[in-house]
Write a protein that holds these residues in place. Sequence first.
Motif, PDB file in Angstrom:
ATOM      1  N   PRO A 129       4.720 -25.087  77.022  1.00 34.17           N
ATOM      2  CA  PRO A 129       4.198 -23.688  77.499  1.00 34.17           C
ATOM      3  C   PRO A 129       2.731 -23.509  78.079  1.00 34.17           C
ATOM      4  CG  PRO A 129       4.472 -23.673  74.952  1.00 34.17           C
ATOM      5  CD  PRO A 129       4.870 -25.095  75.411  1.00 34.17           C
ATOM      6  N   LYS A 148       6.812 -17.969  81.191  1.00 32.43           N
ATOM      7  CA  LYS A 148       7.206 -16.902  80.229  1.00 32.43           C
ATOM      8  C   LYS A 148       8.263 -16.324  80.635  1.00 32.43           C
ATOM      9  CE  LYS A 148       3.289 -14.544  80.908  1.00 32.43           C
ATOM     10  NZ  LYS A 148       2.219 -13.472  80.676  1.00 32.43           N
ATOM     11  N   THR A 149       8.673 -16.101  81.801  1.00 32.56           N
ATOM     12  CA  THR A 149       9.918 -15.444  82.299  1.00 32.56           C
ATOM     13  C   THR A 149      11.059 -16.525  81.917  1.00 32.56           C
ATOM     14  OG1 THR A 149       8.880 -14.633  84.300  1.00 32.56           O
ATOM     15  CG2 THR A 149      11.406 -14.866  84.390  1.00 32.56           C
ATOM     16  N   LEU A 206      11.150 -18.721  79.471  1.00 31.06           N
ATOM     17  CA  LEU A 206      11.360 -18.805  78.132  1.00 31.06           C
ATOM     18  C   LEU A 206      12.172 -17.505  77.512  1.00 31.06           C
ATOM     19  CD1 LEU A 206       8.082 -20.518  76.915  1.00 31.06           C
ATOM     20  CD2 LEU A 206      10.451 -21.536  76.734  1.00 31.06           C
ATOM     21  N   THR A 207      11.557 -16.312  78.116  1.00 27.64           N
ATOM     22  CA  THR A 207      12.123 -15.133  77.892  1.00 27.64           C
ATOM     23  C   THR A 207      13.592 -15.131  77.925  1.00 27.64           C
ATOM     24  OG1 THR A 207      10.110 -13.935  78.098  1.00 27.64           O
ATOM     25  CG2 THR A 207      12.229 -12.564  78.142  1.00 27.64           C
ATOM     26  N   ALA A 263      15.389 -17.712  75.439  1.00 29.44           N
ATOM     27  CA  ALA A 263      15.471 -17.130  74.244  1.00 29.44           C
ATOM     28  C   ALA A 263      16.739 -16.052  73.742  1.00 29.44           C
ATOM     29  CB  ALA A 263      14.008 -16.438  73.925  1.00 29.44           C
ATOM     30  N   ASN A 277      11.645 -19.567  70.835  1.00 27.16           N
ATOM     31  CA  ASN A 277      10.864 -18.236  70.424  1.00 27.16           C
ATOM     32  C   ASN A 277       9.515 -18.692  70.049  1.00 27.16           C
ATOM     33  OD1 ASN A 277      12.613 -15.953  70.699  1.00 27.16           O
ATOM     34  ND2 ASN A 277      13.866 -16.778  68.963  1.00 27.16           N
ATOM     35  N   TYR A 320       7.788 -21.236  71.220  1.00 21.67           N
ATOM     36  CA  TYR A 320       7.158 -21.551  72.386  1.00 21.67           C
ATOM     37  C   TYR A 320       6.937 -20.424  73.526  1.00 21.67           C
ATOM     38  CZ  TYR A 320       7.586 -26.479  71.752  1.00 21.67           C
ATOM     39  OH  TYR A 320       7.392 -27.800  71.292  1.00 21.67           O
ATOM     40  N   LEU A 321       7.824 -19.448  73.435  1.00 24.35           N
ATOM     41  CA  LEU A 321       7.559 -17.937  74.033  1.00 24.35           C
ATOM     42  C   LEU A 321       6.316 -17.348  73.482  1.00 24.35           C
ATOM     43  CD1 LEU A 321       8.215 -15.757  76.031  1.00 24.35           C
ATOM     44  CD2 LEU A 321       9.919 -14.929  74.426  1.00 24.35           C
ATOM     45  N   SER A 322       6.182 -17.251  72.137  1.00 21.50           N
ATOM     46  CA  SER A 322       4.824 -16.652  71.713  1.00 21.50           C
ATOM     47  C   SER A 322       3.715 -17.294  71.940  1.00 21.50           C
ATOM     48  CB  SER A 322       4.983 -16.393  70.103  1.00 21.50           C
ATOM     49  OG  SER A 322       5.226 -17.707  69.454  1.00 21.50           O
TER      50      SER A 322
END
Length: 131
Positions: A1, A8-9, A11-12, A15, A33, A35-37
């Motif tokens: 990440p 971010k898009t 990974l969102t 998820a 999740n 990696y998204l955080s």
Amino acid sequence: PGSDPEAKTFLTEQAGVARNALGPDHSDTLEINHYLSIALADDPARTLYDLRKARNIAQDTHKRHRRVLGPDYPGSRDCERFLSHVAQRIANFQDAPQGPDDPLTFSRPDGLAATLGDDGVLRFSTNFSLG
């Protein structure tokens, strides 16, 4: 990440796909999740809302890691360390002086003000009197 908005898009989206296809407790879902955080918290253009969202995702991911994979699983320990990291980022962000360009609050000369809450809801208030 990384700080790339596309990350971010992506990974969102992933998820959601992983949660629907594999379930919320699957190790791949937990990893996405996590990696998204990280992507949310480490973005140089992050807002306090991004940091709080990162914290909420990380808390949920950590809870699931510990329950499903155990507290000694490397991913569980990574999540725990990251929670400390994001908590420090939030504290640093909240301690920073907030100016008129603060993305979480705005006010107008007529007394109308708005603040973005922890829950992502924009709340309006008035700062004028009738007397």
